[in-house]
Each structure stands twice: as structure tokens, then as C-alpha cells.
Design a protein around this motif. Structure first.
Motif, PDB file in Angstrom:
ATOM      1  N   VAL A 206       5.667 -13.033   1.668  1.00  0.00           N
ATOM      2  CA  VAL A 206       4.315 -12.541   1.372  1.00  0.00           C
ATOM      3  C   VAL A 206       4.014 -11.315   2.224  1.00  0.00           C
ATOM      4  O   VAL A 206       3.481 -10.311   1.722  1.00  0.00           O
ATOM      5  CB  VAL A 206       3.278 -13.643   1.629  1.00  0.00           C
ATOM      6  N   ARG A 207       4.369 -11.379   3.513  1.00  0.00           N
ATOM      7  CA  ARG A 207       4.135 -10.221   4.370  1.00  0.00           C
ATOM      8  C   ARG A 207       4.911  -9.006   3.856  1.00  0.00           C
ATOM      9  O   ARG A 207       4.415  -7.878   3.891  1.00  0.00           O
ATOM     10  CB  ARG A 207       4.530 -10.525   5.816  1.00  0.00           C
ATOM     11  N   GLY A 208       6.143  -9.234   3.381  1.00  0.00           N
ATOM     12  CA  GLY A 208       6.923  -8.135   2.822  1.00  0.00           C
ATOM     13  C   GLY A 208       6.221  -7.474   1.648  1.00  0.00           C
ATOM     14  O   GLY A 208       6.217  -6.236   1.524  1.00  0.00           O
ATOM     15  N   TRP A 209       5.610  -8.277   0.783  1.00  0.00           N
ATOM     16  CA  TRP A 209       4.872  -7.710  -0.346  1.00  0.00           C
ATOM     17  C   TRP A 209       3.623  -6.965   0.121  1.00  0.00           C
ATOM     18  O   TRP A 209       3.286  -5.899  -0.421  1.00  0.00           O
ATOM     19  CB  TRP A 209       4.476  -8.813  -1.324  1.00  0.00           C
ATOM     20  N   LEU A 210       2.939  -7.486   1.118  1.00  0.00           N
ATOM     21  CA  LEU A 210       1.771  -6.787   1.643  1.00  0.00           C
ATOM     22  C   LEU A 210       2.157  -5.423   2.202  1.00  0.00           C
ATOM     23  O   LEU A 210       1.479  -4.416   1.956  1.00  0.00           O
ATOM     24  CB  LEU A 210       1.110  -7.632   2.734  1.00  0.00           C
ATOM     25  N   GLU A 211       3.260  -5.388   2.938  1.00  0.00           N
ATOM     26  CA  GLU A 211       3.703  -4.117   3.520  1.00  0.00           C
ATOM     27  C   GLU A 211       4.130  -3.135   2.436  1.00  0.00           C
ATOM     28  O   GLU A 211       3.793  -1.943   2.485  1.00  0.00           O
ATOM     29  CB  GLU A 211       4.852  -4.354   4.493  1.00  0.00           C
ATOM     30  N   LYS A 212       4.855  -3.647   1.434  1.00  0.00           N
ATOM     31  CA  LYS A 212       5.297  -2.773   0.339  1.00  0.00           C
ATOM     32  C   LYS A 212       4.101  -2.187  -0.399  1.00  0.00           C
ATOM     33  O   LYS A 212       4.060  -0.984  -0.712  1.00  0.00           O
ATOM     34  CB  LYS A 212       6.174  -3.568  -0.624  1.00  0.00           C
ATOM     35  N   SER A 213       3.116  -3.039  -0.691  1.00  0.00           N
ATOM     36  CA  SER A 213       1.930  -2.580  -1.409  1.00  0.00           C
ATOM     37  C   SER A 213       1.113  -1.619  -0.552  1.00  0.00           C
ATOM     38  O   SER A 213       0.576  -0.621  -1.047  1.00  0.00           O
ATOM     39  CB  SER A 213       1.098  -3.798  -1.815  1.00  0.00           C
ATOM     40  N   TRP A 214       1.033  -1.915   0.752  1.00  0.00           N
ATOM     41  CA  TRP A 214       0.341  -1.020   1.695  1.00  0.00           C
ATOM     42  C   TRP A 214       0.990   0.357   1.686  1.00  0.00           C
ATOM     43  O   TRP A 214       0.307   1.382   1.639  1.00  0.00           O
ATOM     44  CB  TRP A 214       0.393  -1.643   3.081  1.00  0.00           C
ATOM     45  N   ARG A 215       2.306   0.394   1.738  1.00  0.00           N
ATOM     46  CA  ARG A 215       3.029   1.674   1.743  1.00  0.00           C
ATOM     47  C   ARG A 215       2.780   2.473   0.466  1.00  0.00           C
ATOM     48  O   ARG A 215       2.812   3.710   0.474  1.00  0.00           O
ATOM     49  CB  ARG A 215       4.532   1.443   1.905  1.00  0.00           C
ATOM     50  N   ALA A 216       2.531   1.772  -0.632  1.00  0.00           N
ATOM     51  CA  ALA A 216       2.352   2.454  -1.921  1.00  0.00           C
ATOM     52  C   ALA A 216       1.068   3.267  -1.973  1.00  0.00           C
ATOM     53  O   ALA A 216       0.966   4.233  -2.741  1.00  0.00           O
ATOM     54  CB  ALA A 216       2.373   1.433  -3.056  1.00  0.00           C
ATOM     55  N   VAL A 217       0.072   2.885  -1.146  1.00  0.00           N
ATOM     56  CA  VAL A 217      -1.218   3.578  -1.222  1.00  0.00           C
ATOM     57  C   VAL A 217      -1.649   4.201   0.100  1.00  0.00           C
ATOM     58  O   VAL A 217      -2.613   4.967   0.136  1.00  0.00           O
ATOM     59  CB  VAL A 217      -2.322   2.615  -1.708  1.00  0.00           C
ATOM     60  N   ALA A 218      -0.964   3.903   1.201  1.00  0.00           N
ATOM     61  CA  ALA A 218      -1.371   4.400   2.514  1.00  0.00           C
ATOM     62  C   ALA A 218      -1.145   5.900   2.639  1.00  0.00           C
ATOM     63  O   ALA A 218      -0.211   6.456   2.030  1.00  0.00           O
ATOM     64  CB  ALA A 218      -0.603   3.669   3.614  1.00  0.00           C
ATOM     65  N   PRO A 219      -1.971   6.605   3.417  1.00  0.00           N
ATOM     66  CA  PRO A 219      -1.738   8.033   3.671  1.00  0.00           C
ATOM     67  C   PRO A 219      -0.358   8.239   4.313  1.00  0.00           C
ATOM     68  O   PRO A 219       0.123   7.396   5.075  1.00  0.00           O
ATOM     69  CB  PRO A 219      -2.855   8.391   4.657  1.00  0.00           C
TER      70      PRO A 219
END
Length: 321
Positions: free
Chosen positions: A295-308
Motif C-alpha cells: 500500500v505504501r508503494g502505491w501511495l508513493e507511486k501515486s504521489w510521484r505522479a502528481v508531485a512537483p
């Protein structure tokens, strides 16, 4: 709805606590079911009761076997039964460190004292000798140190004038039979509790840089970036849009990745209503044995997709360091 958590019970004797767990599990709303009763003593009375109630049993004498070898055989039987958790119920064996570590956080025990008082044996005699006003029982998680894991629940039992170890033990046993099923149900039932799930996801999401929590259209969500320019990278859907699931919604790279994931693991992933059209996938969280590292891996991946980019570059540099 998610299935019930599967429990293997280990015992060495008559199995009265196993019986309490077993009969509690017959209730329709109980979040667990007993899938195996196993013992180091083929003559244990608890095995006969379990078999009569239609529960699979397993017995492996420990004599002549190294502790680790015996534990490996027990572990094989437990995993073969598909157990998610182990409940120790009068299992009179000290378990090897590898066995305990492999079930960390998923093995419970009931002990006839108010821990941390009176670890080990002869608990009632020791309580009486100390002049305690109460004995009692504790349910705790099992760790490599005897009777030392985190306590989940306790029930004090008053010491009466004239009590001896046997009379006190008899009343404590009544308390055990009520405490253990209730505590086990509460512990394994967390996986279907939306509030607990949301809190767990939030705990993981907020470890990522410059994130904040914000509700969106009735769903808990997490954003990255400033107050005005921030973007959502995760939501928890709690049975929204008629879906029978509590799930993490995270961004994929597009329809092809989403379809491949759902085809490979349809019991884990699904295309969420409304968000699915925008490339979000749903990861079910209301089930036993959620892999929170995944789950943390998915959160990080999704975060990277939209983070500056300034944030993703900082994270990449930190990981390289």
C-alpha cells in the motif's frame, strides 16, 4: 463483503479456550472462523472436540524432534490450512524464534495473570502469595520473550476470602472464555473497520513530503503541494457509488496498466466508479493480511505522479544518498 479471518488454534490439553473461540465463531457476525486445531499431543482432548465439530485437526508429537524442526512441521500445517492468524490456547511449548517472527503481529496468546505480573507458570499461587486483591487474565501478542508481547485486553478477577489456587483458577477460566473470543474478534476485525483503515492510510500518506489530508466529495483524501496548487494523489473509498468495498484509490499510468493489474489479481484490484475513467485504480483494503508495504508503494507511486518536480528530485536524491 470481505471473508472472515482464518484462525489456527494450537493447544496441548483439553482445549477449553479453543472451545470458547470455536463456539463464538458460530455467530454470523463473528469476523473469524477456526480452520485448524493443532497440537503437540495426539491425545489432547481439544483435538477430539474440534473433530466432532467438523474442524480440521493436526497432531505432531514433539518428542525426538529438535524444537525448530517441530515448529517447522506445525507451521507447515497451519499455512496449509490457509490460516491468517494463530491463537495459542494452552499450547505448552516455548516456540522457536523463527516461528514467532514469521507470525509477528498475527499470533495471540491468553495468559492467566494481569500481565506484566506473573509471567510463566503458577500464576494463581503467586498472586495469592503476594496478597493481591485480584488475579485475572490477559490476551497479548506473542513475541520472542515469554509472555512479554503487547497486551491487547485484560479482565481482573477478584480474590475471595479462603481462595486457593484451584478456586481462583476456576473463576479466572470463566473470564478467559469471555475475554479471548471478544479480543480476537476485535483484533482480526480491524481489517474491515473503515475508520481504522483510513487512519492507517493517512499515517502512511503523511510520511511523504508536503502532504496534507483533505476530504473530497465525501471521501478521505491526501494532497501534495501548496494549499491552492496542491493535487490529490490518494483517496479512500468507503463503499461509495454502490461499491461493496473499502479501497485505496491511486493513480496508474493509464488504462493498459489498470487492465493488466485487474486481470492479474481481480480479488485485489478493481476499476472504481467515477475515478476509473481518469486512470485511478482501486486496491481493496477490507480484507485479512493487507500488505501495508505494498500500500505504501502505491501511495508513493501515486504521489510521484502528481508531485512537483522539485519534490521528486529531492526524494530521488535522498534515496540515492
Amino acid at each position: 463483503m470481505p471473508g472472515k479471518a482464518k484462525i489456527a488454534v494450537l493447544l496441548s490439553g483439553r482445549g477449553s479456550n479453543m472451545a470458547a473461540l470455536l463456539y463464538a465463531a458460530k455467530a454470523d457476525d463473528c469476523p473469524y472462523e477456526i480452520v485448524l486445531v493443532a497440537s503437540n499431543d495426539p491425545g489432547a482432548g481439544g483435538l477430539k472436540l474440534a473433530a466432532a465439530e467438523g474442524i480440521a485437526t493436526f497432531a505432531q508429537p514433539h518428542k525426538g524432534l529438535a524444537r525448530a524442526d517441530h515448529d517447522a512441521l506445525m507451521d507447515e500445517a497451519v499455512r496449509g490450512a490457509g490460516a491468517d492468524y494463530i491463537a495459542l490456547a494452552g499450547y505448552m511449548r516455548i516456540l522457536s524464534e523463527p516461528f514467532v517472527q514469521s507470525w509477528q503481529g498475527r499470533m495471540l496468546n491468553i495468559h492467566p495473570s494481569l500481565l506484566p505480573q506473573y509471567k510463566g507458570l503458577h500464576t494463581h499461587e503467586r498472586a495469592l502469595a503476594a496478597g493481591d486483591s485480584h488475579g485475572g487474565c490477559s490476551v497479548h501478542l506473542v513475541t520472542t520473550e515469554l509472555d512479554d508481547g503487547p497486551v491487547l485486553a485484560q479482565t481482573p478477577v477478584a480474590v475471595l476470602p479462603g481462595d486457593d489456587a484451584d478456586t481462583l483458577a476456576a473463576r479466572v477460566l470463566i473470564a478467559e472464555h469471555q475475554l479471548y473470543p471478544r479480543t480476537l474478534a476485535a483484533y482480526v476485525g480491524r481489517f474491515s473497520d473503515p475508520e481504522w483503515i483510513v487512519a492507517k492510510v493517512g499515517e502512511l500518506a503523511l510520511t511523504l513530503p508536503e502532504t496534507s489530508a483533505r476530504e473530497s466529495h465525501g471521501s478521505p483524501g491526501w494532497r501534495v503541494g501548496g494549499e491552492s496548487s496542491g493535487k490529490f494523489f490518494a483517496y479512500v473509498s468507503v463503499r461509495h457509488h454502490g461499491e461493496d468495498a473499502v479501497a485505496l484509490l491511486a493513480k496508474t499510468s493509464g488504462p493498459d496498466e489498470m487492465a493488466a493489474l485487474i486481470d492479474a489479481e481481480p480479488e485485489l484490484y478493481y476499476r472504481p466508479a467515477y475515478y476509473g475513467a481518469s486512470g485511478w485504480i482501486a486496491l481493496r483494503l477490507d480484507r485479512p493480511q493487507v500488505d501495508w508495504a505494498h500500500v505504501r508503494g502505491w501511495l508513493e507511486k501515486s504521489w510521484r505522479a502528481v508531485a512537483p518536480k522539485r519534490l521528486t528530485k529531492l526524494m530521488d536524491a535522498a534515496e540515492e544518498f
